[in-house]
Design a protein around this motif. Sequence first.
Motif, PDB file in Angstrom:
ATOM      1  N   LYS A  16      38.593 -37.377  33.010  1.00 51.72           N
ATOM      2  CA  LYS A  16      37.434 -36.621  33.442  1.00 51.72           C
ATOM      3  C   LYS A  16      37.829 -35.179  33.708  1.00 51.72           C
ATOM      4  O   LYS A  16      38.864 -34.924  34.305  1.00 51.72           O
ATOM      5  CB  LYS A  16      36.825 -37.229  34.719  1.00 51.72           C
ATOM      6  CG  LYS A  16      35.608 -36.482  35.230  1.00 51.72           C
ATOM      7  CD  LYS A  16      34.963 -37.215  36.370  1.00 51.72           C
ATOM      8  CE  LYS A  16      33.744 -36.458  36.879  1.00 51.72           C
ATOM      9  NZ  LYS A  16      33.039 -37.170  37.929  1.00 51.72           N
ATOM     10  N   SER A  17      37.004 -34.253  33.263  1.00 57.72           N
ATOM     11  CA  SER A  17      37.277 -32.852  33.519  1.00 57.72           C
ATOM     12  C   SER A  17      36.964 -32.529  34.966  1.00 57.72           C
ATOM     13  O   SER A  17      36.036 -33.084  35.552  1.00 57.72           O
ATOM     14  CB  SER A  17      36.425 -31.975  32.601  1.00 57.72           C
ATOM     15  OG  SER A  17      36.560 -30.628  32.955  1.00 57.72           O
ATOM     16  N   ASP A  21      31.792 -32.781  33.069  1.00 55.28           N
ATOM     17  CA  ASP A  21      31.973 -34.106  32.537  1.00 55.28           C
ATOM     18  C   ASP A  21      30.774 -34.433  31.663  1.00 55.28           C
ATOM     19  O   ASP A  21      29.921 -33.593  31.398  1.00 55.28           O
ATOM     20  CB  ASP A  21      32.175 -35.132  33.649  1.00 55.28           C
ATOM     21  CG  ASP A  21      30.963 -35.203  34.577  1.00 55.28           C
ATOM     22  OD1 ASP A  21      30.033 -34.406  34.411  1.00 55.28           O
ATOM     23  OD2 ASP A  21      30.958 -36.064  35.465  1.00 55.28           O
ATOM     24  N   VAL A  22      30.685 -35.680  31.218  1.00 56.84           N
ATOM     25  CA  VAL A  22      29.615 -36.073  30.306  1.00 56.84           C
ATOM     26  C   VAL A  22      28.246 -35.924  30.963  1.00 56.84           C
ATOM     27  O   VAL A  22      27.287 -35.465  30.339  1.00 56.84           O
ATOM     28  CB  VAL A  22      29.849 -37.520  29.827  1.00 56.84           C
ATOM     29  CG1 VAL A  22      28.702 -37.977  28.942  1.00 56.84           C
ATOM     30  CG2 VAL A  22      31.169 -37.627  29.076  1.00 56.84           C
ATOM     31  N   VAL A  69      22.928 -30.046  38.095  1.00 55.61           N
ATOM     32  CA  VAL A  69      24.291 -29.969  37.566  1.00 55.61           C
ATOM     33  C   VAL A  69      25.335 -30.007  38.683  1.00 55.61           C
ATOM     34  O   VAL A  69      26.386 -30.666  38.552  1.00 55.61           O
ATOM     35  CB  VAL A  69      24.445 -28.695  36.710  1.00 55.61           C
ATOM     36  CG1 VAL A  69      25.915 -28.377  36.478  1.00 55.61           C
ATOM     37  CG2 VAL A  69      23.753 -28.879  35.377  1.00 55.61           C
ATOM     38  N   VAL A  70      25.074 -29.307  39.799  1.00 62.57           N
ATOM     39  CA  VAL A  70      26.091 -29.256  40.858  1.00 62.57           C
ATOM     40  C   VAL A  70      26.304 -30.621  41.508  1.00 62.57           C
ATOM     41  O   VAL A  70      27.267 -30.801  42.250  1.00 62.57           O
ATOM     42  CB  VAL A  70      25.711 -28.211  41.932  1.00 62.57           C
ATOM     43  CG1 VAL A  70      25.735 -26.812  41.363  1.00 62.57           C
ATOM     44  CG2 VAL A  70      24.347 -28.519  42.551  1.00 62.57           C
ATOM     45  N   GLN A  71      25.420 -31.571  41.213  1.00 60.41           N
ATOM     46  CA  GLN A  71      25.656 -32.923  41.710  1.00 60.41           C
ATOM     47  C   GLN A  71      26.870 -33.555  41.037  1.00 60.41           C
ATOM     48  O   GLN A  71      27.516 -34.433  41.612  1.00 60.41           O
ATOM     49  CB  GLN A  71      24.416 -33.794  41.432  1.00 60.41           C
ATOM     50  CG  GLN A  71      23.149 -33.330  42.119  1.00 60.41           C
ATOM     51  CD  GLN A  71      22.956 -34.021  43.448  1.00 60.41           C
ATOM     52  OE1 GLN A  71      23.854 -34.708  43.939  1.00 60.41           O
ATOM     53  NE2 GLN A  71      21.800 -33.850  44.047  1.00 60.41           N
ATOM     54  N   PHE A  72      27.175 -33.132  39.815  1.00 56.31           N
ATOM     55  CA  PHE A  72      28.217 -33.790  39.037  1.00 56.31           C
ATOM     56  C   PHE A  72      29.460 -32.923  38.855  1.00 56.31           C
ATOM     57  O   PHE A  72      30.468 -33.414  38.329  1.00 56.31           O
ATOM     58  CB  PHE A  72      27.671 -34.172  37.654  1.00 56.31           C
ATOM     59  CG  PHE A  72      26.408 -34.992  37.714  1.00 56.31           C
ATOM     60  CD1 PHE A  72      26.463 -36.332  38.055  1.00 56.31           C
ATOM     61  CD2 PHE A  72      25.173 -34.419  37.453  1.00 56.31           C
ATOM     62  CE1 PHE A  72      25.306 -37.093  38.121  1.00 56.31           C
ATOM     63  CE2 PHE A  72      24.010 -35.163  37.515  1.00 56.31           C
ATOM     64  CZ  PHE A  72      24.072 -36.512  37.851  1.00 56.31           C
ATOM     65  N   VAL A 103      37.496 -30.637  44.751  1.00 58.63           N
ATOM     66  CA  VAL A 103      36.664 -31.572  45.511  1.00 58.63           C
ATOM     67  C   VAL A 103      35.218 -31.394  45.086  1.00 58.63           C
ATOM     68  O   VAL A 103      34.688 -30.274  45.077  1.00 58.63           O
ATOM     69  CB  VAL A 103      36.802 -31.333  47.028  1.00 58.63           C
ATOM     70  CG1 VAL A 103      35.968 -32.347  47.803  1.00 58.63           C
ATOM     71  CG2 VAL A 103      38.269 -31.410  47.435  1.00 58.63           C
ATOM     72  N   GLY A 104      34.572 -32.497  44.732  1.00 63.09           N
ATOM     73  CA  GLY A 104      33.158 -32.503  44.397  1.00 63.09           C
ATOM     74  C   GLY A 104      32.390 -33.415  45.322  1.00 63.09           C
ATOM     75  O   GLY A 104      32.937 -33.982  46.273  1.00 63.09           O
ATOM     76  N   LEU A 105      31.098 -33.563  45.036  1.00 64.78           N
ATOM     77  CA  LEU A 105      30.276 -34.432  45.871  1.00 64.78           C
ATOM     78  C   LEU A 105      30.547 -35.904  45.598  1.00 64.78           C
ATOM     79  O   LEU A 105      30.203 -36.751  46.429  1.00 64.78           O
ATOM     80  CB  LEU A 105      28.794 -34.128  45.634  1.00 64.78           C
ATOM     81  CG  LEU A 105      28.333 -32.705  45.972  1.00 64.78           C
ATOM     82  CD1 LEU A 105      26.824 -32.582  45.774  1.00 64.78           C
ATOM     83  CD2 LEU A 105      28.722 -32.328  47.390  1.00 64.78           C
ATOM     84  N   GLY A 106      31.153 -36.223  44.457  1.00 68.52           N
ATOM     85  CA  GLY A 106      31.399 -37.618  44.113  1.00 68.52           C
ATOM     86  C   GLY A 106      32.842 -38.039  44.192  1.00 68.52           C
ATOM     87  O   GLY A 106      33.166 -39.192  43.906  1.00 68.52           O
ATOM     88  N   GLY A 107      33.744 -37.130  44.576  1.00 68.83           N
ATOM     89  CA  GLY A 107      35.152 -37.487  44.655  1.00 68.83           C
ATOM     90  C   GLY A 107      36.023 -36.267  44.459  1.00 68.83           C
ATOM     91  O   GLY A 107      35.570 -35.124  44.553  1.00 68.83           O
TER      92      GLY A 107
END
Length: 322
Positions: A16-17, A21-22, A69-72, A103-107
């Motif tokens: 994953k980038s 990502d996708v 987009v910023v969610q991912f 660090v993102g919202l999902g990990g």
Amino acid sequence: MTLFDGIYPFYLQQRKSFVFDVSTIIVVIVFLVLASTFLLIIPGIRGRVRLYWLVRVLFSLMVGVVIVVVQFTGDWESGWVTANTSYKSFSHAVVNADIGLHVGLGGVNITLVGNPVNQLNETISYNEHFAWSFNADYDHSYSKGLEKGLPSPILYVAEKFTTQSPCNVHRQYRISSHYASASLWVAFCTWLISNMLFSTPVLVYGGYMILVTGAFMVFSLLSFSTVRNTLVCPIQFGATSLHIDYGGSFWLTLAVGLLCFVAGITVIALHYFNSDLLKTFFDLHENKTEDYQEMTEVYVNLQFMNSTPSPPQSSIHTPNDI
């Protein structure tokens, strides 16, 4: 790669980038299709209204695509450090590499890129994602990384965010990220409502709703910023430390949120001080002068008018004619 007890200690990575990502690419493509559709319609709109439509559509789509987009993305917080560090467990081999934490919202995404990339007869270019969403267990992802034999720098940074880590930042990051994500989805809903309200004669309600959209975007930033209240857990690589700070997604969300505030305040101010200009911008103002100017000339066939028979005259009889 060499075998260790019959298995490969390392594996092909790049799952994953750390920025795109996708899911991000799919969202961007969907909004680009919508933008292209509106751009195909724009040439059919006459006069200055064409420019007004272009500004409204592009602004609305920009706000919507940023919210989704910023969610991912994985760069709400990010940091890099260059250090000499051990590469494998149970080995004294040392490599020079760039270590990144995003660090993102999902990990979190942890990258390891060698300087140069080819060292110790191996290609040192890793990028690993460890998720903490509701349907993903961070500790399980970390355990899988241990089983696969990820390089020591990646496992060292990933261990800082586990539930058993003395840093105790996993709970804070996970809760703050979930609240930030929820606030952004509410902002997306209010964005949809604002677009519907801007299609009605009462434009001021759309201005209020775009203000609410900006407010929820700012709330998401405040929620994510609560992790700054926790104690800083040092990530040391010898004499150097890995420090992270707010990344591109955080600042992009802030910029678009402030832009929503400006747009909402402008709409509300125009509603009370210059409603005609506001209606003209949203193509709701009737301008009869322009309609008269665009009317085509009417040609009259004079020959047809001359050949028109005159109405018959009624005869008046007097008593002498009888």
